[in-house]
Design an enzyme around this catalytic site. Structure first.
Site, PDB file in Angstrom:
ATOM      1  N   SER A 170     -41.053 -22.127  41.107  1.00  0.00           N
ATOM      2  CA  SER A 170     -40.874 -23.048  39.989  1.00  0.00           C
ATOM      3  C   SER A 170     -40.561 -22.257  38.722  1.00  0.00           C
ATOM      4  CB  SER A 170     -42.154 -23.867  39.779  1.00  0.00           C
ATOM      5  OG  SER A 170     -42.110 -24.620  38.578  1.00  0.00           O
ATOM      6  N   TYR A 230     -51.060 -25.685  39.413  1.00  0.00           N
ATOM      7  CA  TYR A 230     -49.742 -25.606  40.057  1.00  0.00           C
ATOM      8  C   TYR A 230     -48.989 -24.371  39.575  1.00  0.00           C
ATOM      9  CZ  TYR A 230     -44.899 -27.034  41.114  1.00  0.00           C
ATOM     10  OH  TYR A 230     -43.592 -27.094  41.553  1.00  0.00           O
TER      11      TYR A 230
END
Length: 297
Positions: A189, A202
């Site tokens: 990400s 996350y």
């Protein structure tokens, strides 16, 4: 052919869901799986002919697009998904339709937080195919929380179990069956590079993925000839967007990038094809940033 989703200023409509991640078949308009930014269908070139791949989270979003493009390029597949059967079967049906039934695609629903399930995935693949030519770990979970003091400890553990511990379990089981010239590709990400304030757990796991990939690349690429790379997307229109994210984040999703729009799954999937193919034969231990123009130092 033109698609509104590729125009500057376009953002996905806010569609809250109670499930994490969301269900692909409930998303309207659906994310684009094989229509590129010029408005044309993806054009395969046989880059993965004779190969087999494991793709986790292959029922929706980026994973669905990766599965479709890999199949179009000639690969046979094992895809994993959550117990949501419709999305998983939709992907299989779509691949059979697009490839006119020329590809072998099998799917399995597993809880990849557990090491036994991770081993089961590799065994399931090997029963059908001789080796794992490409291992694509795309699965993940996220739940937004704006105040770290309210971040539930069990959520923290669940996020790590899903997003990084399972990566170790699966690669450990798969590496003995990946031939020289094979590839491992992780989906990370943009968040470790920018530090998303609502996705602390996350973000931490995605940073761990990058470090893990670089370490095992240095361990594998020279001795075993296995290349390991990472794709770091963001923000991409997928069902993963959590309902718990703030209203401001939802309403500006994608539009704050230099390109002024959210990305599409196909725009990420093409990078996975590149990293799985001989086109990237001199690339390992690297991160490709697919993020609408945000410069990562």
């Amino acid at each position: 052919m033109s698609y509104e989703q590729y125009k500057k200023g376009w953002r996905p409509p806010v569609q809250d869901t109670e499930t994490i991640p969301g269900k692909q078949h409930e998303i309207n308009p659906p994310p684009l799986d094989d229509i590129t930014s010029d408005g044309k269908p993806y054009k395969p070139a046989g880059k993965l002919e004779g190969k087999s791949a494991i793709i986790t989270g292959g029922d929706s979003g980026i994973g669905k697009a990766v599965a479709l493009l890999f199949a179009l390029e000639g690969a046979d597949l094992t895809i994993t998904h959550l117990p949501e059967e419709k999305d998983g079967q939709d992907v299989v049906d779509l691949i059979y339709k697009k490839t006119k039934g020329t590809r072998v695609v099998q799917r399995i629903s597993l809880d990849l937080q557990k090491e036994d399930a991770c081993k089961q995935l590799v065994e399931f693949h090997l029963k059908k195919f001789e080796s794992v030519d490409s291992l694509v770990l795309n699965h993940g979970t996220q739940k937004a929380e704006q105040d770290i003091t309210n971040l539930d400890s069990q959520q923290w553990l669940d996020t790590f179990n899903t997003n990084i511990h399972s990566f170790f379990f699966i690669t450990k089981a798969a590496i003995p069956h990946i031939p020289s010239g094979g590839t491992i590709i992780f989906n990370a990400s943009i968040n470790p590079s920018v530090g998303h304030p609502e996705l602390v757990d996350y973000t931490a796991t995605k940073g761990a993925i990058v470090g893990y990939a670089r370490a095992i690349s240095n361990q594998l690429v020279g001795e075993k000839g296995i290349r390991v790379n990472v794709v770091a997307p963001g923000p991409i229109w997928t069902p993963l967007i959590p309902a718990t994210m703030s209203k401001e984040s939802k309403e500006t999703f994608g539009t704050t990038t230099p390109m002024g729009r959210a990305g599409q799954p196909v725009e990420v999937a093409t990078c996975f094809v590149f990293l799985a193919s001989a086109d990237s034969g001199y690339i390992s231990g690297q991160v490709i940033h697919v993020n609408g123009g945000t410069v990562i130092a």
